[in-house]
Design a protein around this motif. Structure first.
Motif: not given
Ligand code: ZN
Ligand code: ZN
Ligand code: FE
Length: 756
Positions: A544-546, A562-564, A607-610, A656-657
């Motif tokens: 995922i982009k940060m 970024a996720y959305l 995982a922390g960013r998720l 993938k989430f």
């Protein structure tokens, strides 16, 4: 009856814990003649007497050893000497070939607390100690451990102390820091006119100030602390201002276990840990709030019990249940142990500064631990633990492991031991980096360490990497083969393999916030197949982009966006989510532009960013005011009765989430956020089980190691372990060293030893 002479070698933590006097008294009891002495590699006893008596004597050594001692190895051989006239304690021998084990600092013992009220020369003496308790590592300047090699060397014993020190029947026999009201260190209280020769007056003054809401800085064992009434919101807020620490929870010192029970949920194991001689801060679930500003609505509390005579005396004159007890330093800076610096920073800002004239040679913070279903996780390994080594099954001699950049600790390899430093902190801070360099020098000196190899992270820009390069240039003849680089997530798993002495390949689940990957991307949701030599990346969380790089770690709304944006783009009505209402609309469109045009948006599988993103989507935290705030808030609301989960996908070994987030968004407004949080956590646990199954099928590996900072999440760790075990996996996690970046150094050490 057969008479023998035997030489007994005892290794482990046997120095500075009252071991020689203990041996002396035991020998007297068994009427054995001989000697006992400290050597750099342990304690050596030579005795002459009846075979059976010696046998019994050896058994009693193990059975009755002082409570802070840790015997790792005891062996005996027959010797020829038999000319002992009595039993003697000989002066310490120098033996530079091997290293000793230096005792960690030990909380004041109950006998000393009793002496505090009964011994004429020690009435209310705040530096009381004996062979079973008191300062150790914090005051030690060299080995073997003797008074002249501690910061007590400037205090000359009075006749009473001298007598006790030399009287073998006394509890202070050979207690190196022995002292009393007449000869030992003293406290000074600044800002107030008090007769400093009477400590009782000082303590009464401090107690009355605390009761009135004052904020004080006090010098303790490893450094200065800031303290105030933990129920006084205004005072707690003042400490936040002084420390420039907005929201990170403060540790709290309770007067006793009964007071803890009023405010926290407590089980027998947690109580045992709280009361242990190491006296760490134990993270407990909150039952009743002290005041909001202490932990900012997070339903857990870092709790500690008094460990210095000073703390006991304070609560004797103070009626409140608890005080905020936080290390005196500004956010991100190392704790302050230097008197001039403390004066500089805190004299003006506090209502009183209590200092003393015994130098703190090795500054160290309070340790932090947590119990997950009764197994202990160390979160910060410092006072009470350091410098006890972790024993390994490989030789790691002469290797210096530089550690991670955040939550740094470093590690020296000595023979089969990993000697981990105290918690250093975030090296990006200049003062912390200086503390790092100083502490490395002190450790080299203290442990007679002669570095031959240096190991660091793979990140080219880390200060530890730069340090390693400079070090090789200056001290290792610029020989590049002396540097070993270890991937961050491999080091996490290896740290756990090291402490459990596992050699085989394992399934390594390495979840954390950030770490440099071999592809130059930022990793953090990793499934590895590895041992302590090398690793292979089997699968990982989706990239995922940060947006904004490091900023994205501080502002969860960026990760949510970024996720959305990646999963749903312009579809769906996710921009209407409540969480984005708190964010400036201009910033949102700016960020979407950045994402679409790939501006300053490195890729991460963290995982922390998720967890950050999900915490934001649930409107629990749009900006982190301290490290890991968003995931902590997400964890703290879990409804533990929920067993359901969300779907997720594995495509080409990428986890993938998209469907997970879709389901979460559709659940918002329909079911309580406590249930959504539980379902999300259960989804991550499912991914751990499923991927482990997948790897087991492919490789036959049955051992799973869970490591990385994300596993400080008690729900995630506990449930993952439980479910892996019920699926017949052997599961391991960190116990002696932190699962977070504080444990990286030991992982680096063991991997390096396999690659030189
Ligand atoms: Zn004691
Ligand atoms: Zn004295
Ligand atoms: Fe990490």
């Amino acid at each position: 009856m057969i008479k023998n002479s035997v030489c007994i070698s005892i290794k482990g933590l046997v120095q500075g814990v009252g071991f020689r006097p203990f041996i002396y008294r035991l020998a007297q009891k068994h009427q054995l003649k001989g000697i006992v002495t400290n050597r750099s590699d342990g304690v050596v006893v030579k005795v002459h007497g009846d075979e059976n008596v010696i046998e019994k004597f050896q058994q009693d050594i193990i059975r009755y050893a002082p409570h802070a001692a840790l015997i790792k190895n005891i062996s005996s051989v027959l010797i020829d000497e038999n000319s002992f006239s009595d039993f003697k304690i000989l002066p310490s021998e120098k033996n530079d070939l091997l290293d000793t084990e230096i005792s960690p600092d030990i909380a004041v013992c109950s006998d000393c607390l009793n002496d505090l009220k009964t011994q004429k020369h020690r009435i209310n003496y705040p530096f009381i100690n004996c062979t079973n308790c008191g300062p150790r590592f914090s005051i030690i300047k060299g080995i073997p451990y003797d008074r002249v090699k501690t910061t007590m060397d400037t205090f000359e014993m009075c006749t009473d102390c001298h007598f006790e020190y030399h009287n073998v029947d006394d509890r202070r026999f050979h207690a190196q820091p022995v002292a009393c009201n007449f000869c030992g260190p003293k406290y000074q209280y600044q800002k107030h006119q008090i007769d400093e020769s009477d400590f009782t007056q000082i303590i009464k003054q401090i107690a009355s100030q605390l009761k009135n809401g004052d904020v004080l800085a006090i010098k303790g064992l490893g450094g200065y602390h800031l303290i105030c009434d933990a129920q006084n919101q205004q005072s707690v807020k003042r400490i936040r201002k002084i420390k420039e620490r907005e929201a990170k929870p403060f540790a709290v010192m309770f007067r006793n276990i009964h007071a803890v029970e009023q405010f926290c949920l407590l089980n027998a194991n947690e109580q045992k840990e709280l009361e242990s001689w190491r006296r760490p801060i134990v993270i407990l679930d909150e039952k009743k709030q002290l005041c909001h500003s202490v932990n900012q609505g997070i339903k857990s509390l870092g709790v500690i019990l008094p460990y210095l005579p000073l703390h006991y005396l304070l609560f004797e004159y103070l009626e409140i249940p608890a005080i905020v007890f936080t290390s005196a330093n500004r956010s991100e800076e190392p704790l302050i142990a230097n008197d001039a610096l403390a004066n500089d920073q805190f004299y003006r800002l506090t209502d009183g500064l209590l200092s003393h004239n015994r130098e703190i040679y090795n500054p160290l913070d309070d340790s932090v631990v947590k119990l997950n279903r009764n197994s202990l996780s160390v979160i910060r390994r410092s006072r009470g633990y350091v410098p006890t080594p972790v024993e390994l099954n490989r030789r790691v001699d002469s290797i210096l492991a530089t550690g991670a950049e955040q939550k740094n600790t470093f590690c020296l390899g000595k023979e089969y031991n990993a000697i981990l430093s105290q918690h250093i902190g975030d090296l990006k801070n200049y003062e912390t980096y200086q503390f790092y360099i100083d502490t490395i020098e002190k450790f080299f000196d203290l442990f007679h360490f002669n570095p031959q190899f240096i190991v660091c992270d793979m990140h080219p820009a880390y200060l530890t990497t730069k340090f390693a390069n400079e070090f090789v240039h200056l001290y290792l003849k610029d020989d590049r083969s002396r540097i070993i680089q270890v991937q961050h997530h491999h080091a996490h798993i290896a740290s756990c393999l090291a402490e459990h002495q596992i050699e085989q390949n394992v399934i390594g689940v390495s979840f954390d916030g950030t770490g440099y990957g071999t592809d130059g991307k930022i990793w953090g949701g990793e499934f590895l197949i590895c041992d302590t030599k090398s690793f292979q990346r089997f699968a990982h969380f989706d990239y995922i982009k940060m947006p904004g790089g490091d900023h994205a770690a501080k502002e969860p709304w960026r990760m949510a966006l970024a996720y959305l944006e990646k999963y749903f783009g312009h579809q769906g009505n996710w921009t209407d989510l409540r969480c984005f209402k708190n964010v400036n609309q201009q910033s949102i469109s700016l960020l979407r532009n950045m994402l679409q045009n790939n501006v300053n948006s490195p890729l991460t599988s963290s995982a922390g960013r998720l967890f950050d993103a999900v915490a934001c989507i649930l409107n629990l935290c749009t900006e982190n005011s301290f490290d890991a705030e968003a995931p902590m808030r997400l964890e703290s609301i879990i409804d533990k009765s929920v067993t359901e989960s969300y779907p997720y996908q594995v495509l080409d070994k990428t986890i993938k989430f998209d469907c997970t987030l879709e389901a979460i968004i559709s659940d918002i407004d329909k079911i309580p956020v406590t249930i959504i949080s539980a379902k999300f956590h259960n989804t991550i646990i499912n991914s751990i089980i499923d991927l482990s199954e997948m790897i087991r099928k492919e490789t036959g590996i049955n051992k799973v190691v869970l490591s990385g900072g994300v596993f400080q999440n008690g729900y995630l760790l506990g449930k993952s372990m439980e479910q892996l075990k019920s699926n017949k996996f052997n599961v391991y996690t960190n116990e002696q060293v932190p699962a977070n970046d504080g444990g990286i150094a030991i992982g680096q050490l063991i991997v390096a030893s396999n690659n030189i």
